[in-house]
Design a protein around this motif. Sequence first.
Motif, PDB file in Angstrom:
ATOM      1  N   TYR A   3      76.413   0.462 -21.514  1.00  0.00           N
ATOM      2  CA  TYR A   3      77.112  -0.818 -21.590  1.00  0.00           C
ATOM      3  C   TYR A   3      76.370  -1.822 -20.729  1.00  0.00           C
ATOM      4  O   TYR A   3      75.763  -1.465 -19.724  1.00  0.00           O
ATOM      5  N   HIS A   4      76.450  -3.083 -21.108  1.00  0.00           N
ATOM      6  CA  HIS A   4      75.946  -4.166 -20.281  1.00  0.00           C
ATOM      7  C   HIS A   4      77.128  -5.040 -19.885  1.00  0.00           C
ATOM      8  O   HIS A   4      78.045  -5.251 -20.690  1.00  0.00           O
ATOM      9  N   ALA A   5      77.091  -5.514 -18.658  1.00  0.00           N
ATOM     10  CA  ALA A   5      78.153  -6.375 -18.144  1.00  0.00           C
ATOM     11  C   ALA A   5      77.541  -7.458 -17.269  1.00  0.00           C
ATOM     12  O   ALA A   5      76.582  -7.200 -16.536  1.00  0.00           O
ATOM     13  N   LEU A   6      78.099  -8.664 -17.358  1.00  0.00           N
ATOM     14  CA  LEU A   6      77.798  -9.694 -16.377  1.00  0.00           C
ATOM     15  C   LEU A   6      78.859  -9.588 -15.300  1.00  0.00           C
ATOM     16  O   LEU A   6      80.053  -9.581 -15.601  1.00  0.00           O
ATOM     17  N   VAL A   7      78.420  -9.446 -14.054  1.00  0.00           N
ATOM     18  CA  VAL A   7      79.359  -9.297 -12.946  1.00  0.00           C
ATOM     19  C   VAL A   7      79.212 -10.457 -11.978  1.00  0.00           C
ATOM     20  O   VAL A   7      78.153 -11.074 -11.887  1.00  0.00           O
ATOM     21  N   LEU A   8      80.283 -10.744 -11.268  1.00  0.00           N
ATOM     22  CA  LEU A   8      80.244 -11.758 -10.215  1.00  0.00           C
ATOM     23  C   LEU A   8      79.575 -11.167  -8.990  1.00  0.00           C
ATOM     24  O   LEU A   8      79.867 -10.032  -8.598  1.00  0.00           O
ATOM     25  N   GLY A   9      78.665 -11.919  -8.398  1.00  0.00           N
ATOM     26  CA  GLY A   9      77.967 -11.454  -7.203  1.00  0.00           C
ATOM     27  C   GLY A   9      76.634 -10.805  -7.537  1.00  0.00           C
ATOM     28  O   GLY A   9      76.275 -10.641  -8.703  1.00  0.00           O
ATOM     29  N   HIS A  10      75.910 -10.453  -6.481  1.00  0.00           N
ATOM     30  CA  HIS A  10      74.616  -9.788  -6.611  1.00  0.00           C
ATOM     31  C   HIS A  10      74.699  -8.405  -5.983  1.00  0.00           C
ATOM     32  O   HIS A  10      74.566  -8.268  -4.771  1.00  0.00           O
ATOM     33  N   VAL A  65      70.071  -5.070 -13.833  1.00  0.00           N
ATOM     34  CA  VAL A  65      68.989  -5.432 -14.754  1.00  0.00           C
ATOM     35  C   VAL A  65      68.389  -6.775 -14.344  1.00  0.00           C
ATOM     36  O   VAL A  65      67.175  -6.952 -14.349  1.00  0.00           O
ATOM     37  N   LYS A  66      69.256  -7.727 -13.968  1.00  0.00           N
ATOM     38  CA  LYS A  66      68.790  -9.068 -13.605  1.00  0.00           C
ATOM     39  C   LYS A  66      69.831  -9.736 -12.715  1.00  0.00           C
ATOM     40  O   LYS A  66      71.029  -9.586 -12.936  1.00  0.00           O
ATOM     41  N   ARG A  67      69.370 -10.490 -11.736  1.00  0.00           N
ATOM     42  CA  ARG A  67      70.243 -11.308 -10.897  1.00  0.00           C
ATOM     43  C   ARG A  67      70.016 -12.780 -11.237  1.00  0.00           C
ATOM     44  O   ARG A  67      68.909 -13.177 -11.574  1.00  0.00           O
ATOM     45  N   GLY A  68      71.080 -13.569 -11.133  1.00  0.00           N
ATOM     46  CA  GLY A  68      70.951 -15.000 -11.419  1.00  0.00           C
ATOM     47  C   GLY A  68      72.214 -15.732 -11.025  1.00  0.00           C
ATOM     48  O   GLY A  68      72.906 -15.333 -10.090  1.00  0.00           O
ATOM     49  N   ARG A  69      72.519 -16.796 -11.765  1.00  0.00           N
ATOM     50  CA  ARG A  69      73.713 -17.594 -11.503  1.00  0.00           C
ATOM     51  C   ARG A  69      74.431 -17.851 -12.822  1.00  0.00           C
ATOM     52  O   ARG A  69      73.799 -18.059 -13.853  1.00  0.00           O
ATOM     53  N   TRP A  70      75.765 -17.866 -12.759  1.00  0.00           N
ATOM     54  CA  TRP A  70      76.613 -18.185 -13.914  1.00  0.00           C
ATOM     55  C   TRP A  70      76.995 -19.644 -13.797  1.00  0.00           C
ATOM     56  O   TRP A  70      77.639 -20.064 -12.842  1.00  0.00           O
ATOM     57  N   ALA A  71      76.606 -20.428 -14.779  1.00  0.00           N
ATOM     58  CA  ALA A  71      76.899 -21.864 -14.732  1.00  0.00           C
ATOM     59  C   ALA A  71      77.536 -22.340 -16.027  1.00  0.00           C
ATOM     60  O   ALA A  71      77.561 -23.530 -16.288  1.00  0.00           O
ATOM     61  N   GLU A  86      76.870 -16.851  -8.047  1.00  0.00           N
ATOM     62  CA  GLU A  86      75.976 -15.710  -8.196  1.00  0.00           C
ATOM     63  C   GLU A  86      76.554 -14.739  -9.215  1.00  0.00           C
ATOM     64  O   GLU A  86      77.760 -14.475  -9.223  1.00  0.00           O
ATOM     65  N   ALA A  87      75.683 -14.215 -10.073  1.00  0.00           N
ATOM     66  CA  ALA A  87      76.090 -13.244 -11.085  1.00  0.00           C
ATOM     67  C   ALA A  87      74.904 -12.333 -11.376  1.00  0.00           C
ATOM     68  O   ALA A  87      73.759 -12.663 -11.048  1.00  0.00           O
ATOM     69  N   ALA A  88      75.185 -11.191 -11.978  1.00  0.00           N
ATOM     70  CA  ALA A  88      74.125 -10.245 -12.300  1.00  0.00           C
ATOM     71  C   ALA A  88      74.436  -9.537 -13.612  1.00  0.00           C
ATOM     72  O   ALA A  88      75.598  -9.334 -13.968  1.00  0.00           O
ATOM     73  N   LEU A  89      73.368  -9.162 -14.309  1.00  0.00           N
ATOM     74  CA  LEU A  89      73.486  -8.317 -15.497  1.00  0.00           C
ATOM     75  C   LEU A  89      73.327  -6.875 -15.025  1.00  0.00           C
ATOM     76  O   LEU A  89      72.336  -6.526 -14.384  1.00  0.00           O
TER      77      LEU A  89
END
Length: 128
Positions: free
Chosen positions: A4-11, A36-42, A52-55
Motif C-alpha cells: 500500500y502507499h499512503a501520504l502521511v502527515l509529518g516526516h 519513499v519520498k518526503r515533501g510538503r502537502w499544499a 510536512e508530508a511523506a509518501l
Amino acid sequence: NKRYHALVLGHPPWDEEVCLDGPIDGKPSETFARVVKRGRWAASPAPHVAREAALVEARPTTGRTHQIRLHLTGAGYPILGDLEYGGCPQNDKAFAFRTFLHSSTIEFPLLDGSVSVEVPHDFEQRLT
C-alpha cells in the motif's frame, strides 16, 4: 503479498524499512513501512498552510481491520485525509479531499509462479 502507499502527515525519520507491530484489539499485528519520498502537502485551500508530508509504502503481514491506519497513526504519522485517525488537522475536511491510502500492488501465487498487479496513483506528484 500486498503493498500500500499512503501520504502521511509529518516526516518519519526512518531511513530503512521499519516494523510497526503494536497489537490491534488485543491481537498481534505487523506492518512493515518505509519512506519513499518526503515533501510538503499544499493541496488544501486557504487558510491552510503547506505541511510536512511523506509518501510511505506499507506491507501488512497480518490482516487486522484498519491495521495500516492504526500503525501509522500510532507511530505519529496519520494518513492524510483520515478524519477518524487524525489525518485532518482540527477535524477540517477541507484539508484533504480524500483519505490518501492506496492499494498499489497485489501479488497472487499461481501453480507455475505468481502474478503481480500494480495500480498506479499520483501521490508522489502531490508532494511539493
